[in-house]
Design a protein around this motif. Structure first.
Motif, PDB file in Angstrom:
ATOM      1  N   GLU A  35       0.826  -1.199   0.000  1.00 33.39           N
ATOM      2  CA  GLU A  35       0.000   0.000   0.000  1.00 33.39           C
ATOM      3  C   GLU A  35       0.865   1.256   0.000  1.00 33.39           C
ATOM      4  N   ASP A  89      -4.699  -2.053  -7.972  1.00 34.72           N
ATOM      5  CA  ASP A  89      -5.868  -1.175  -7.803  1.00 34.72           C
ATOM      6  C   ASP A  89      -6.991  -1.903  -7.069  1.00 34.72           C
ATOM      7  N   HIS A  91      -8.454  -1.327  -4.404  1.00 34.15           N
ATOM      8  CA  HIS A  91      -9.485  -0.446  -3.853  1.00 34.15           C
ATOM      9  C   HIS A  91     -10.597  -0.165  -4.851  1.00 34.15           C
ATOM     10  N   ARG A  92     -10.350  -0.393  -6.152  1.00 32.18           N
ATOM     11  CA  ARG A  92     -11.371  -0.135  -7.168  1.00 32.18           C
ATOM     12  C   ARG A  92     -12.372  -1.278  -7.321  1.00 32.18           C
ATOM     13  N   ARG A  98     -13.967  -7.396  -2.749  1.00 33.77           N
ATOM     14  CA  ARG A  98     -12.847  -7.229  -1.816  1.00 33.77           C
ATOM     15  C   ARG A  98     -13.016  -8.151  -0.612  1.00 33.77           C
ATOM     16  N   GLY A 124      -2.779  -1.459  -3.521  1.00 35.67           N
ATOM     17  CA  GLY A 124      -3.850  -0.469  -3.432  1.00 35.67           C
ATOM     18  C   GLY A 124      -3.376   0.827  -2.830  1.00 35.67           C
ATOM     19  N   VAL A 128      -5.167   0.238   2.353  1.00 34.83           N
ATOM     20  CA  VAL A 128      -5.821  -0.952   1.822  1.00 34.83           C
ATOM     21  C   VAL A 128      -5.524  -2.164   2.698  1.00 34.83           C
ATOM     22  N   ALA A 131      -7.750  -1.956   5.698  1.00 34.77           N
ATOM     23  CA  ALA A 131      -9.121  -2.284   5.310  1.00 34.77           C
ATOM     24  C   ALA A 131      -9.295  -3.786   5.155  1.00 34.77           C
ATOM     25  N   SER A 306     -14.625   6.359  -2.650  1.00 32.49           N
ATOM     26  CA  SER A 306     -15.288   5.304  -1.883  1.00 32.49           C
ATOM     27  C   SER A 306     -16.255   5.955  -0.908  1.00 32.49           C
ATOM     28  N   THR A 309     -16.011   4.975   2.951  1.00 26.20           N
ATOM     29  CA  THR A 309     -14.979   5.587   3.796  1.00 26.20           C
ATOM     30  C   THR A 309     -14.812   7.070   3.523  1.00 26.20           C
ATOM     31  N   THR A 311     -13.328   8.310   1.086  1.00 27.64           N
ATOM     32  CA  THR A 311     -11.963   8.499   0.592  1.00 27.64           C
ATOM     33  C   THR A 311     -12.003   8.903  -0.880  1.00 27.64           C
TER      34      THR A 311
END
Length: 480
Positions: A35, A89, A91-92, A98, A124, A128, A131, A306, A309, A311
């Motif tokens: 990360e 990626d 987080h996408r 996830r 990420g 990440v 998370a 997101s 969060t 973010t």
């Protein structure tokens, strides 16, 4: 020598934790998370390690940005593929995907059985790894979590030196490069490349030459080079899902993000420390921002959000550098935003009695889908926790909204809260700032019957489509 696309050869420098990352990636079965912010070289480092491994052990690279790769990532999560995989990626991906991958990582971490579970190397943006642990709390000790920090000054100077030595060149003052890039690997490469091209140093020479560092000129060249690639996406983002000359919260938010100097921000925290744009950010962060990115393919390439969060990330370091040095006033004019004597937090504030909540909710949802800043109380309960509604309603219906849309009937006339709201906005009736929607024939104190409004008295089956025609579209016309 100085590479801005792909994996560098001469100018690759190892971060301090490179060996730890290599060992964890090489170890069969062990899940790995890498990360860090954009520009810290996460993908480059992992690809360097991938290339150094034997073909039999090298993981397959997959990106959440590519539709075909996402299909394969779904198959991995469903247990249909074995092997080692880099998932960039992360987080996408959807929250559900996830979570499935985190569960798979947990099983792999427990068993370390390459014959039964795939090895996952996840890349990420910030947090990440945290998370992932939150999804499955008990895998923390079994997962290799590595954070890539921006390069230190010494590491940046090492990068510059390796490239300049290969070119037989010397930079006049390489510390100026570090001061500009602040350890961003991509930006360091870009600044060095531009300094060389500006000085006419295009390849390795016979004799060693000195490359001057005129940072003002170098910056101007880089920004102009990036303009053709990124300005259309930035403009598309700022103009919103449905352009109106007064609809500028995305512009305000992005400008504050750029001025913060951080490509990854928590919008809730950003709103709390920037009072002048707090209303704009709060009004788009729950629904409208995600709707914008879902509907604008060009903007979604470079911006990520997101809502879980709050973010927001400018994922490409090149885009963020461009934003940091953008002429924001010129962009505002180019977008077509109209200057106003007063800046409103909301385009529309809806006043209604609880008996008419279904109509109020429908109108609010439709206006939001058309990218209108709407105050509808249910959407803002979390924002005003701990605050007095009376004080907030006085502000919202008094000065913070461009127009008040009031759903008027006997309930609005008789009930306490609608009466309070009405007392707040009545002084605005004579200014034309109040749009009455007459739901029955009840006389309303303070609102003369000759005030032009909207008649909507039929709530029989199919009322939603009639409300769109009678109320929503007329409000849009008024705003435009």
């Amino acid at each position: 020598m100085f590479v801005t696309e792909g994996v560098p050869t001469e100018t690759f420098v190892r971060p301090p934790n490179f060996n730890e990352i290599l060992v964890d990636i090489r170890r069969r079965g062990k899940p790995v998370v890498v990360e860090g912010q954009s520009g810290t070289g996460k993908t480059t480092i992992v690809k360097k390690i991938q290339a150094a491994l034997d073909d039999a052990d090298a993981p397959v690279y997959l990106s959440a940005r590519k539709t075909r790769d996402v299909e394969r990532i779904i198959a991995i999560a469903e247990g249909k593929e074995l092997g080692a995989f880099i998932i960039d990626d992360f987080h996408r991906l959807s929250p559900e995907l996830r979570t499935s991958l985190a569960d798979l990582a947990k099983l792999a971490a427990e068993e370390w059985d390459a014959e039964a579970y795939p090895k996952l190397i996840i890349i990420g943006i910030n947090e990440v790894g945290s998370a992932l642990i939150q999804f499955v709390p008990d895998i923390a000790k079994r997962v290799g979590i590595h954070r890539i920090e921006p390069a230190s000054e010494s590491l940046t100077l090492e990068l510059i030196s390796s490239g300049s030595d290969a070119l037989k060149a010397s930079f006049e003052d390489p510390r100026k490069i570090f001061q500009e890039s602040q350890g961003d690997y991509w930006l360091t490469q870009q600044l060095c490349q531009t300094a060389c091209t500006v000085a006419g140093v295009l390849e390795e020479g016979e004799d060693r030459v000195v490359v001057p560092i005129d940072m003002g000129r170098i910056r101007a060249v880089v920004v102009e080079k990036l303009r053709a690639a990124y300005y259309p996406a930035v403009k598309e983002f700022c103009r919103g899902r449905r352009f109106r000359p007064s609809n500028d919260p995305y512009y305000k938010m992005l400008r504050v993000v750029a001025e913060s100097g951080q490509p990854v921000v928590d919008l809730t925290a950003l709103a709390n420390v920037n009072e002048e744009v707090r209303g704009s950010i709060n009004n788009i962060k729950d629904v409208r921002l995600l709707n914008l990115l879902d509907s604008k393919e060009l903007a979604s390439r470079y911006f990520f959000y997101s809502p879980e969060t709050t973010t927001f990330a400018v994922e490409d370091p090149a885009v963020f550098y461009f934003l940091r040095h953008l002429d924001w006033d010129a962009l505002r004019a180019d977008c077509g935003f109209r200057g106003r004597d007063q800046d409103f937090e909301f385009d529309i504030a809806i006043s209604f009695a609880g008996e008419n909540r279904a109509l109020a909710r429908h109108v609010a949802e439709q206006l939001l889908s058309l990218d209108v800043q709407v105050f509808y109380d249910e959407n803002f309960e979390a924002n005003y926790l701990g605050k007095a509604w009376s004080k907030e309603f006085t502000r919202i219906f008094g000065a913070a909204s461009r127009y008040v849309l009031c759903l008027l009937d006997s309930y609005h006339q008789d009930k306490i809260w609608p009466t309070f709201e009405r007392e707040v906005f009545l002084p605005r009736v004579q200014k034309g700032d109040v749009i009455p929607v007459y739901l029955d024939e009840s006389p309303i104190v303070g609102i003369p019957k000759d005030v032009v409004g909207i008649e909507f008295k039929d709530m029989s089956e199919g009322w939603q489509s009639r409300a769109d025609e009678a109320i929503v579209f007329k409000v849009i016309d008024k705003l435009d």
